[in-house]
Design a protein around this motif. Structure first.
Motif, PDB file in Angstrom:
ATOM      1  N   THR A  15      57.551  39.426  82.984  1.00  0.00           N
ATOM      2  CA  THR A  15      57.028  39.415  84.345  1.00  0.00           C
ATOM      3  C   THR A  15      55.553  39.052  84.295  1.00  0.00           C
ATOM      4  O   THR A  15      54.738  39.802  83.760  1.00  0.00           O
ATOM      5  CB  THR A  15      57.215  40.791  85.018  1.00  0.00           C
ATOM      6  N   LEU A  16      55.221  37.885  84.837  1.00  0.00           N
ATOM      7  CA  LEU A  16      53.825  37.450  84.890  1.00  0.00           C
ATOM      8  C   LEU A  16      53.096  38.086  86.075  1.00  0.00           C
ATOM      9  O   LEU A  16      51.915  38.361  86.005  1.00  0.00           O
ATOM     10  CB  LEU A  16      53.741  35.930  84.987  1.00  0.00           C
ATOM     11  N   ASP A  29      46.893  25.209  80.782  1.00  0.00           N
ATOM     12  CA  ASP A  29      45.529  24.828  81.157  1.00  0.00           C
ATOM     13  C   ASP A  29      44.771  26.095  81.505  1.00  0.00           C
ATOM     14  O   ASP A  29      45.116  26.789  82.466  1.00  0.00           O
ATOM     15  CB  ASP A  29      45.532  23.880  82.366  1.00  0.00           C
ATOM     16  N   GLN A  30      43.752  26.392  80.700  1.00  0.00           N
ATOM     17  CA  GLN A  30      42.914  27.575  80.923  1.00  0.00           C
ATOM     18  C   GLN A  30      42.116  27.437  82.203  1.00  0.00           C
ATOM     19  O   GLN A  30      41.839  26.326  82.651  1.00  0.00           O
ATOM     20  CB  GLN A  30      41.910  27.730  79.773  1.00  0.00           C
ATOM     21  N   GLU A  31      41.726  28.567  82.752  1.00  0.00           N
ATOM     22  CA  GLU A  31      40.810  28.552  83.891  1.00  0.00           C
ATOM     23  C   GLU A  31      39.468  28.036  83.387  1.00  0.00           C
ATOM     24  O   GLU A  31      38.957  28.491  82.380  1.00  0.00           O
ATOM     25  CB  GLU A  31      40.650  29.972  84.433  1.00  0.00           C
ATOM     26  N   LYS A  32      38.920  27.046  84.086  1.00  0.00           N
ATOM     27  CA  LYS A  32      37.636  26.493  83.665  1.00  0.00           C
ATOM     28  C   LYS A  32      36.837  26.067  84.887  1.00  0.00           C
ATOM     29  O   LYS A  32      37.393  25.798  85.955  1.00  0.00           O
ATOM     30  CB  LYS A  32      37.810  25.344  82.683  1.00  0.00           C
ATOM     31  N   THR A  33      35.546  26.014  84.701  1.00  0.00           N
ATOM     32  CA  THR A  33      34.652  25.654  85.795  1.00  0.00           C
ATOM     33  C   THR A  33      34.780  24.171  86.110  1.00  0.00           C
ATOM     34  O   THR A  33      34.761  23.331  85.212  1.00  0.00           O
ATOM     35  CB  THR A  33      33.192  25.981  85.427  1.00  0.00           C
ATOM     36  N   ASN A  34      34.900  23.857  87.386  1.00  0.00           N
ATOM     37  CA  ASN A  34      34.887  22.474  87.846  1.00  0.00           C
ATOM     38  C   ASN A  34      33.420  22.131  88.096  1.00  0.00           C
ATOM     39  O   ASN A  34      32.856  22.427  89.149  1.00  0.00           O
ATOM     40  CB  ASN A  34      35.722  22.334  89.124  1.00  0.00           C
ATOM     41  N   TRP A  35      32.800  21.544  87.093  1.00  0.00           N
ATOM     42  CA  TRP A  35      31.357  21.322  87.137  1.00  0.00           C
ATOM     43  C   TRP A  35      30.945  20.358  88.245  1.00  0.00           C
ATOM     44  O   TRP A  35      29.899  20.526  88.860  1.00  0.00           O
ATOM     45  CB  TRP A  35      30.846  20.827  85.778  1.00  0.00           C
ATOM     46  N   LEU A  36      31.735  19.352  88.529  1.00  0.00           N
ATOM     47  CA  LEU A  36      31.393  18.385  89.567  1.00  0.00           C
ATOM     48  C   LEU A  36      31.255  19.078  90.925  1.00  0.00           C
ATOM     49  O   LEU A  36      30.240  18.936  91.605  1.00  0.00           O
ATOM     50  CB  LEU A  36      32.436  17.270  89.631  1.00  0.00           C
ATOM     51  N   LEU A  37      32.269  19.846  91.318  1.00  0.00           N
ATOM     52  CA  LEU A  37      32.200  20.552  92.599  1.00  0.00           C
ATOM     53  C   LEU A  37      31.103  21.609  92.611  1.00  0.00           C
ATOM     54  O   LEU A  37      30.421  21.799  93.626  1.00  0.00           O
ATOM     55  CB  LEU A  37      33.538  21.211  92.925  1.00  0.00           C
ATOM     56  N   THR A  38      30.913  22.282  91.504  1.00  0.00           N
ATOM     57  CA  THR A  38      29.882  23.316  91.433  1.00  0.00           C
ATOM     58  C   THR A  38      28.496  22.711  91.612  1.00  0.00           C
ATOM     59  O   THR A  38      27.677  23.207  92.402  1.00  0.00           O
ATOM     60  CB  THR A  38      29.979  24.061  90.084  1.00  0.00           C
ATOM     61  N   ILE A  39      28.210  21.633  90.907  1.00  0.00           N
ATOM     62  CA  ILE A  39      26.890  20.984  91.009  1.00  0.00           C
ATOM     63  C   ILE A  39      26.680  20.428  92.411  1.00  0.00           C
ATOM     64  O   ILE A  39      25.605  20.589  93.001  1.00  0.00           O
ATOM     65  CB  ILE A  39      26.745  19.886  89.930  1.00  0.00           C
ATOM     66  N   THR A  76      30.321  28.578  92.543  1.00  0.00           N
ATOM     67  CA  THR A  76      30.919  28.115  91.306  1.00  0.00           C
ATOM     68  C   THR A  76      32.409  27.938  91.557  1.00  0.00           C
ATOM     69  O   THR A  76      33.088  28.876  91.960  1.00  0.00           O
ATOM     70  CB  THR A  76      30.693  29.129  90.165  1.00  0.00           C
ATOM     71  N   TYR A  77      32.883  26.717  91.357  1.00  0.00           N
ATOM     72  CA  TYR A  77      34.288  26.400  91.592  1.00  0.00           C
ATOM     73  C   TYR A  77      35.025  26.355  90.260  1.00  0.00           C
ATOM     74  O   TYR A  77      34.543  25.783  89.298  1.00  0.00           O
ATOM     75  CB  TYR A  77      34.432  25.054  92.308  1.00  0.00           C
ATOM     76  N   LYS A  78      36.193  26.973  90.248  1.00  0.00           N
ATOM     77  CA  LYS A  78      36.995  27.008  89.023  1.00  0.00           C
ATOM     78  C   LYS A  78      38.381  26.434  89.289  1.00  0.00           C
ATOM     79  O   LYS A  78      38.949  26.643  90.357  1.00  0.00           O
ATOM     80  CB  LYS A  78      37.142  28.439  88.515  1.00  0.00           C
ATOM     81  N   ASN A  79      38.877  25.699  88.298  1.00  0.00           N
ATOM     82  CA  ASN A  79      40.281  25.276  88.322  1.00  0.00           C
ATOM     83  C   ASN A  79      41.082  26.452  87.788  1.00  0.00           C
ATOM     84  O   ASN A  79      40.705  27.074  86.805  1.00  0.00           O
ATOM     85  CB  ASN A  79      40.502  24.060  87.425  1.00  0.00           C
ATOM     86  N   GLN A  80      42.191  26.759  88.434  1.00  0.00           N
ATOM     87  CA  GLN A  80      42.948  27.933  88.017  1.00  0.00           C
ATOM     88  C   GLN A  80      43.846  27.650  86.824  1.00  0.00           C
ATOM     89  O   GLN A  80      44.118  26.508  86.483  1.00  0.00           O
ATOM     90  CB  GLN A  80      43.750  28.488  89.168  1.00  0.00           C
ATOM     91  N   LYS A  81      44.311  28.731  86.217  1.00  0.00           N
ATOM     92  CA  LYS A  81      45.218  28.630  85.078  1.00  0.00           C
ATOM     93  C   LYS A  81      46.542  28.042  85.550  1.00  0.00           C
ATOM     94  O   LYS A  81      47.035  28.383  86.622  1.00  0.00           O
ATOM     95  CB  LYS A  81      45.477  30.010  84.479  1.00  0.00           C
ATOM     96  N   ARG A  82      47.098  27.168  84.716  1.00  0.00           N
ATOM     97  CA  ARG A  82      48.371  26.529  85.071  1.00  0.00           C
ATOM     98  C   ARG A  82      49.220  26.358  83.811  1.00  0.00           C
ATOM     99  O   ARG A  82      48.733  25.978  82.757  1.00  0.00           O
ATOM    100  CB  ARG A  82      48.127  25.169  85.703  1.00  0.00           C
ATOM    101  N   GLU A 103      48.000  38.194  83.803  1.00  0.00           N
ATOM    102  CA  GLU A 103      47.274  38.660  82.627  1.00  0.00           C
ATOM    103  C   GLU A 103      47.439  37.679  81.462  1.00  0.00           C
ATOM    104  O   GLU A 103      48.544  37.211  81.197  1.00  0.00           O
ATOM    105  CB  GLU A 103      47.787  40.028  82.199  1.00  0.00           C
ATOM    106  N   GLN A 104      46.346  37.423  80.764  1.00  0.00           N
ATOM    107  CA  GLN A 104      46.349  36.465  79.660  1.00  0.00           C
ATOM    108  C   GLN A 104      47.307  36.895  78.545  1.00  0.00           C
ATOM    109  O   GLN A 104      47.992  36.065  77.949  1.00  0.00           O
ATOM    110  CB  GLN A 104      44.933  36.259  79.119  1.00  0.00           C
ATOM    111  N   LYS A 105      47.380  38.183  78.286  1.00  0.00           N
ATOM    112  CA  LYS A 105      48.264  38.691  77.225  1.00  0.00           C
ATOM    113  C   LYS A 105      49.727  38.339  77.522  1.00  0.00           C
ATOM    114  O   LYS A 105      50.468  37.902  76.641  1.00  0.00           O
ATOM    115  CB  LYS A 105      48.090  40.210  77.106  1.00  0.00           C
ATOM    116  N   THR A 106      50.135  38.501  78.773  1.00  0.00           N
ATOM    117  CA  THR A 106      51.509  38.192  79.163  1.00  0.00           C
ATOM    118  C   THR A 106      51.758  36.686  79.144  1.00  0.00           C
ATOM    119  O   THR A 106      52.833  36.229  78.736  1.00  0.00           O
ATOM    120  CB  THR A 106      51.808  38.761  80.568  1.00  0.00           C
ATOM    121  N   ILE A 107      50.763  35.905  79.547  1.00  0.00           N
ATOM    122  CA  ILE A 107      50.871  34.441  79.487  1.00  0.00           C
ATOM    123  C   ILE A 107      51.083  34.005  78.040  1.00  0.00           C
ATOM    124  O   ILE A 107      51.952  33.191  77.745  1.00  0.00           O
ATOM    125  CB  ILE A 107      49.624  33.771  80.093  1.00  0.00           C
TER     126      ILE A 107
END
Length: 121
Positions: free
Chosen positions: A7-8, A48-58, A74-80, A98-102
């Motif tokens: 269960t995620l 795909d880890q959650e990471k900052t979308n630098w273009l939108l953030t800047i 600060t805009y982030k792309n979500q985990k997928r 949760e990352q552990k369950t993923i």
């Protein structure tokens, strides 16, 4: 093989149920991905880890700097998780999972792919 369930997310439910020759996805957020998928048609698993979308953030901070309106965010792309299957590509957004369950799920799916490729030789 006994039935195993990962269960995620509890609400809304995002679950993987592993049967003898297949796994089932229950996804109330995106029911299009619901279904039963055979192990022997499983091709790949990509995370795909959650990471900052630098273009939108800047751009957000620049707009704030020049207009004085709003605040930069600060805009982030979500985990997928993308599961390559012979029938279709299943894309799951893992917001609030949760990352552990993923990691447990990814490991399980990768082991299934590895086992299938060894049996196919």
């Amino acid at each position: 093989m006994e039935i195993e369930k990962i269960t995620l997310k509890k609400s809304p439910p995002l679950e993987f149920i592993f049967h003898k020759g297949s796994f089932e996805i229950i996804n109330e957020v995106d029911p299009e991905n619901d279904g039963i998928y055979k192990y022997n048609a499983l091709k790949s698993v990509e995370f795909d880890q959650e990471k900052t979308n630098w273009l939108l953030t800047i751009l957000s901070y620049l707009v704030e700097l020049f207009t004085g309106v709003g605040q930069g965010n600060t805009y982030k792309n979500q985990k997928r998780l993308t599961i390559g299957h012979a029938e279709k590509k299943v894309k799951l957004d893992l917001l609030d999972c949760e990352q552990k369950t993923i990691n447990e799920l990814i490991s399980k799916l990768e082991n299934i792919i590895k086992t299938n490729s060894q049996q196919g030789m």
